[in-house]
Write a protein that holds these residues in place. Structure first.
Motif, mmCIF file in Angstrom:
data_model
loop_
_atom_site.group_PDB
_atom_site.id
_atom_site.type_symbol
_atom_site.label_atom_id
_atom_site.label_comp_id
_atom_site.label_asym_id
_atom_site.label_seq_id
_atom_site.Cartn_x
_atom_site.Cartn_y
_atom_site.Cartn_z
ATOM 1 N N SER A 144 1.453 -18.732 1.444
ATOM 2 C CA SER A 144 0.526 -18.944 0.557
ATOM 3 C C SER A 144 0.370 -18.306 -0.896
ATOM 4 O O SER A 144 -0.230 -18.853 -1.785
ATOM 5 C CB SER A 144 -0.994 -18.645 1.212
ATOM 6 O OG SER A 144 -0.841 -17.115 0.711
ATOM 7 N N ARG A 191 -5.411 -19.298 -4.437
ATOM 8 C CA ARG A 191 -5.318 -19.296 -4.189
ATOM 9 C C ARG A 191 -4.360 -18.106 -3.598
ATOM 10 O O ARG A 191 -4.281 -17.830 -2.348
ATOM 11 C CB ARG A 191 -3.941 -20.401 -3.213
ATOM 12 C CG ARG A 191 -3.547 -21.518 -2.195
ATOM 13 C CD ARG A 191 -1.911 -22.004 -2.445
ATOM 14 N NE ARG A 191 -0.863 -21.173 -3.025
ATOM 15 C CZ ARG A 191 -0.633 -21.646 -4.193
ATOM 16 N NH1 ARG A 191 -1.362 -22.856 -4.833
ATOM 17 N NH2 ARG A 191 0.970 -21.242 -4.101
ATOM 18 N N GLY A 244 -5.560 -15.790 -0.010
ATOM 19 C CA GLY A 244 -3.717 -15.584 0.641
ATOM 20 C C GLY A 244 -3.743 -14.082 0.902
ATOM 21 O O GLY A 244 -3.763 -14.027 2.450
#
Ligand SMILES: CSCCC(=O)C(=O)COP(=O)(O)O
Ligand SMILES: [Zn+2]
Length: 204
Positions: free
Chosen positions: A122, A183, A187
């Motif tokens: 990620s 993100r 992650g």
């Protein structure tokens, strides 16, 4: 150059962070870069889960000065450091998650190492669970200038990607835009949660 859309997306990200419980009791701060000289930073002391665009103020990246006279985040110096160090960084998110706070204290060394998780991918540039992800852990400090210079010194010696932990305090991460910073935050937080659970179970 960041457009108004990035600030709108940052406000959305702040609401998401608030809903996740990652910015309790006014903790956390968030920013987007406007251009080489200026960024938009959250005002100090506000509930970061219910910010609007009016709760962000312009700050000079070179000096940490807010031309409006309003008070930007207490951690302004960390946001501006990231914008100075990384011209490609356009959004910075700082959160006080339980996992980041506890895991950073469990880590007695200056780096947290994570490996074996598919979700390492990620993070931009990561292509395999077989790599070891290194997240720096800096001792917390109420003197943000001193903390920023320790981080700058580390970055001169060692690549600094995605984010870092402040011991007993939280996570600061960034991206090329709000979506990438988000993100990276999601992650990293997932990886911290996995690491915490593994450590707890391995002690049983
Ligand atoms: C109770 S939060 C303590 C200060 C902090 O660590 C933080 O992230 C929020 O500070 P700000 O000045 O940005 O509101
Ligand atoms: Zn903080």
């Amino acid at each position: 150059m960041t457009d108004h859309l990035q600030l709108t997306q940052l406000v959305d990200a702040c609401r998401w962070i608030g809903a996740k419980g990652w910015a309790p009791a006014t903790g956390g701060n968030m920013s987007v870069r406007q251009d080489d000289a200026l960024c938009w930073l959250s005002e100090s002391g506000k509930d970061k889960g219910s910010l609007t665009t009016d709760d962000f103020l312009q700050v000079e990246i070179a000096t940490n000065r807010a031309p409006s006279g309003r008070k930007p985040s207490a951690e302004t110096g960390l946001h501006t450091l990231i914008y100075r160090l990384f011209p490609q960084a356009n959004a910075v998110l700082h959160v006080h998650t339980v996992n980041a706070t506890v895991l950073s204290r469990l880590t007695k060394t200056t780096e947290l190492r994570i490996s074996g998780f598919e979700m390492q991918k990620s993070l931009s540039g990561q292509t395999t669970h077989l790599d070891t992800l290194t997240i720096p852990v800096f001792d917390n400090d109420q003197d943000i200038d001193a903390l920023a210079s320790r981080i700058a010194h580390y970055a001169q010696e060692t690549p600094l990607n995605y984010g870092f932990l402040l011991r007993g305090h939280g996570l600061t991460c960034w991206g090329r835009d709000v979506a990438e910073a988000r993100r990276h935050l999601e992650g990293l937080e997932f990886l911290f949660e996995c690491e915490m659970r593994l450590r707890q179970l391995e002690r049983l």
